[in-house]
Design an enzyme around this catalytic site. Structure first.
Site, PDB file in Angstrom:
ATOM      1  N   GLU A  63      -8.422  -4.142   4.865  1.00 17.23           N
ATOM      2  CA  GLU A  63      -8.301  -3.980   3.407  1.00 17.23           C
ATOM      3  C   GLU A  63      -7.194  -4.862   2.833  1.00 17.23           C
ATOM      4  O   GLU A  63      -7.312  -5.383   1.727  1.00 17.23           O
ATOM      5  CB  GLU A  63      -8.022  -2.502   3.087  1.00 17.23           C
ATOM      6  CG  GLU A  63      -9.242  -1.626   3.309  1.00 17.23           C
ATOM      7  CD  GLU A  63      -8.894  -0.232   3.794  1.00 17.23           C
ATOM      8  OE1 GLU A  63      -8.264  -0.103   4.871  1.00 17.23           O
ATOM      9  OE2 GLU A  63      -9.260   0.736   3.121  1.00 17.23           O
TER      10      GLU A  63
ATOM     11  N   ARG B 285      -2.656  -1.870  -3.656  1.00 17.95           N
ATOM     12  CA  ARG B 285      -3.884  -1.096  -3.505  1.00 17.95           C
ATOM     13  C   ARG B 285      -3.766   0.123  -4.409  1.00 17.95           C
ATOM     14  O   ARG B 285      -2.836   0.896  -4.295  1.00 17.95           O
ATOM     15  CB  ARG B 285      -4.023  -0.652  -2.064  1.00 17.95           C
ATOM     16  CG  ARG B 285      -5.246   0.163  -1.859  1.00 17.95           C
ATOM     17  CD  ARG B 285      -5.372   0.566  -0.426  1.00 17.95           C
ATOM     18  NE  ARG B 285      -6.559   1.353  -0.265  1.00 17.95           N
ATOM     19  CZ  ARG B 285      -6.849   1.972   0.859  1.00 17.95           C
ATOM     20  NH1 ARG B 285      -6.049   1.866   1.890  1.00 17.95           N
ATOM     21  NH2 ARG B 285      -7.942   2.679   0.946  1.00 17.95           N
TER      22      ARG B 285
ATOM     23  N   HIS C 262     -12.730   3.780  -0.992  1.00 20.88           N
ATOM     24  CA  HIS C 262     -12.780   2.869   0.158  1.00 20.88           C
ATOM     25  C   HIS C 262     -13.465   1.549  -0.186  1.00 20.88           C
ATOM     26  O   HIS C 262     -13.978   0.846   0.691  1.00 20.88           O
ATOM     27  CB  HIS C 262     -13.504   3.499   1.371  1.00 20.88           C
ATOM     28  CG  HIS C 262     -12.712   4.565   2.060  1.00 20.88           C
ATOM     29  ND1 HIS C 262     -13.262   5.769   2.454  1.00 20.88           N
ATOM     30  CD2 HIS C 262     -11.408   4.614   2.426  1.00 20.88           C
ATOM     31  CE1 HIS C 262     -12.330   6.513   3.026  1.00 20.88           C
ATOM     32  NE2 HIS C 262     -11.189   5.832   3.013  1.00 20.88           N
TER      33      HIS C 262
ATOM     34  N   ASN D 257       0.870  -1.171   0.000  1.00 22.07           N
ATOM     35  CA  ASN D 257       0.000   0.000   0.000  1.00 22.07           C
ATOM     36  C   ASN D 257       0.910   1.226   0.000  1.00 22.07           C
ATOM     37  O   ASN D 257       1.484   1.584   1.021  1.00 22.07           O
ATOM     38  CB  ASN D 257      -0.882  -0.032   1.251  1.00 22.07           C
ATOM     39  CG  ASN D 257      -1.943   1.052   1.239  1.00 22.07           C
ATOM     40  OD1 ASN D 257      -1.949   1.906   0.352  1.00 22.07           O
ATOM     41  ND2 ASN D 257      -2.819   1.025   2.229  1.00 22.07           N
TER      42      ASN D 257
ATOM     43  N   ARG E 168      -9.210  16.538   5.393  1.00 21.35           N
ATOM     44  CA  ARG E 168      -9.898  16.872   4.136  1.00 21.35           C
ATOM     45  C   ARG E 168     -11.256  17.501   4.443  1.00 21.35           C
ATOM     46  O   ARG E 168     -11.919  17.109   5.401  1.00 21.35           O
ATOM     47  CB  ARG E 168     -10.094  15.621   3.280  1.00 21.35           C
ATOM     48  CG  ARG E 168      -8.828  15.167   2.592  1.00 21.35           C
ATOM     49  CD  ARG E 168      -9.024  13.858   1.866  1.00 21.35           C
ATOM     50  NE  ARG E 168      -8.293  12.773   2.492  1.00 21.35           N
ATOM     51  CZ  ARG E 168      -8.505  11.482   2.261  1.00 21.35           C
ATOM     52  NH1 ARG E 168      -9.439  11.107   1.415  1.00 21.35           N
ATOM     53  NH2 ARG E 168      -7.778  10.573   2.871  1.00 21.35           N
TER      54      ARG E 168
END
Ligand code: ADP
Length: 405
Positions: free
Chosen positions: A387, A101, A189, A17, A249
């Site tokens: 994940e 990913r 996501h 990742n 964010r």
């Protein structure tokens, strides 16, 4: 200290990742019964800094090894170190495949894909859709291709899970020629939502196959509405900026604000990017921290206001997603905040009582799997996301399929 594996017939998969300044890895063994077991994980942090560092953990999360570079070191060298370290850890076994990913599959990829020269070329064309993330991941793939030619690489996209969203939910109210250029709602996501929805199927099929909302509340945050286990709407859109207020964010924003900042504050694209991605959200609103734990510990009224806004946006978006589903049967909390903050869960659930959410406060405080009361019309769950395991599952399946080509 590195631990040697025994020689075995098992297959091993590394999941990478690549973030803007870190490269996380997990190494999975595929057991004879098909289960994937993590053997080690860790990361290289501080990529681009004067002293990047490597840390590895074993399967019980005990420190296994660490290393520090004392000068800025290129990604090629860092990656070679990591792959050598993994190969050494695995020796005499070998890696069967590497999974990555990838943030954005655009309109081209709605499933994991084996890396080929043609795929790489197309993925480069997607860079404008995710300029902060995609180049680093492609650099990692290129470096592995150069140093380990023949090693199977597979890319899993965070956008793929939302391929089932109906066309109307993907449209912005923009002129058609911009829609045709790919300025549409994608959502992210997806690997987290896919993993959590698969887990929920094992735990409570009714909850998983009804009208379900999953709230991935981490430093990045988004929510996904599912019907029959398929995504039908999600809060992030064209970019990972939209929807909920996040750590740094902004989340949903009137586009007029951007026009104002350009026209009256003379902000340039790079400055806007920094403002919206790094200086906003919980950090910007509180002026203190992007971390919920810090904000909860603070007595500053702006800290409280930032947390209130975070909750408020989740509640507002839940109303919108429930409308897209035509009701709500189950609500799932996941990721750092969702899994670990009883305070935020309680604040959200309290404001969702009109939808039929009834929180079991004791179960919530204990962080139990099911946190709604028996009489709650909507079942509420905490399910840890994973994940990396979702990527490893895709890699195991796809690398086997490609073995037979
Ligand atoms: P990411 O993987 O996107 O970096 P995570 O899912 O790990 O994010 O979530 C990180 C966030 O989770 C932290 O910024 C923090 O706000 C929150 N968090 C972690 N632990 C706790 C806790 N015990 N209580 C409240 N919030 C927490």
């Amino acid at each position: 200290m590195e631990t040697k594996s025994e020689a075995s017939n098992l297959r091993f998969y590394a999941v990478l990742n690549a973030g803007s300044s870190s490269l996380k890895y997990s190494l999975f063994a595929e057991m004879e019964d098909g289960r994937l077991e993590r053997r080690t994980n860790g990361s290289i942090e501080g990529i681009g800094s004067i002293s990047p560092s490597f840390t590895a953990f074993d399967c019980d999360q005990y420190n296994l090894d660490e290393y520090q570079w004392n000068r800025p070191t290129g990604i090629g060298t860092l990656l070679a170190f990591l792959i050598n370290w993994i190969e050494n850890f695995l020796s005499p076994n070998r890696l069967s495949a590497v999974g990555h990913r990838m943030l954005h599959g655009g309109t081209l990829y709605d499933a994991p894909v084996l890396v080929t020269p043609a795929v790489l070329k197309t993925m480069r064309e997607l860079i404008p859709l995710a300029p902060l993330h995609q180049p680093r991941i492609l650099q990692v793939i290129d470096t592995i291709n150069e140093r380990y030619p023949g090693l199977c690489q597979i890319v899993c996209f965070d956008t793929s899970f939302h391929k089932s969203n109906p066309p109307v939910s993907r449209l912005y109210g923009l002129p058609r020629h911009l829609t045709d250029k790919g300025l549409i709602h994608y959502g992210f996501h997806g690997l987290s939502f896919e993993y959590v929805s698969e887990e929920l199927k094992h735990i409570d099929r009714h909850a998983a196959m009804g009208k379900t909302i999953i709230a991935h509340l981490g430093s990045g945050a988004s929510m996904c509405a599912m019907v029959n286990g398929k995504s039908i709407a999600t809060t992030m859109g064209f970019s990972a900026l939209d929807g909920l207020v996040m750590g740094t964010r902004c989340g949903q924003l009137d586009p007029g604000v951007i026009l104002y900042l350009i026209q009256h504050e003379q902000m340039k694209p790079k400055e806007l990017e920094t403002l919206l991605y790094q200086d906003s959200g919980l950090l910007g609103v509180s002026g203190i921290s992007n971390d919920v734990r810090d904000l909860m510990a603070s007595t500053d009224p702006y800290a409280k206001e930032a947390l209130d806004l975070f909750v408020y946006r989740v509640v507002r978006e839940t109303g919108s997603l429930a409308a897209a589903c035509g009701g709500l049967d189950a609500f799932v909390f996941t990721a750092g905040i969702g899994e670990r903050s009883p305070y935020i869960r309680k604040a959200i659930c309290r404001q969702l009582d009109w939808l039929g959410v009834e929180l079991d406060e004791r179960a919530n405080n204990l962080g139990e799997l099911k946190i709604s009361t028996v009489s709650s019309r909507v079942s509420v769950w905490i399910l840890p996301t994973y994940e990396e395991l979702m990527i490893a599952r895709h890699v195991a399946r796809l690398s086997r399929e490609t073995d037979h080509i």
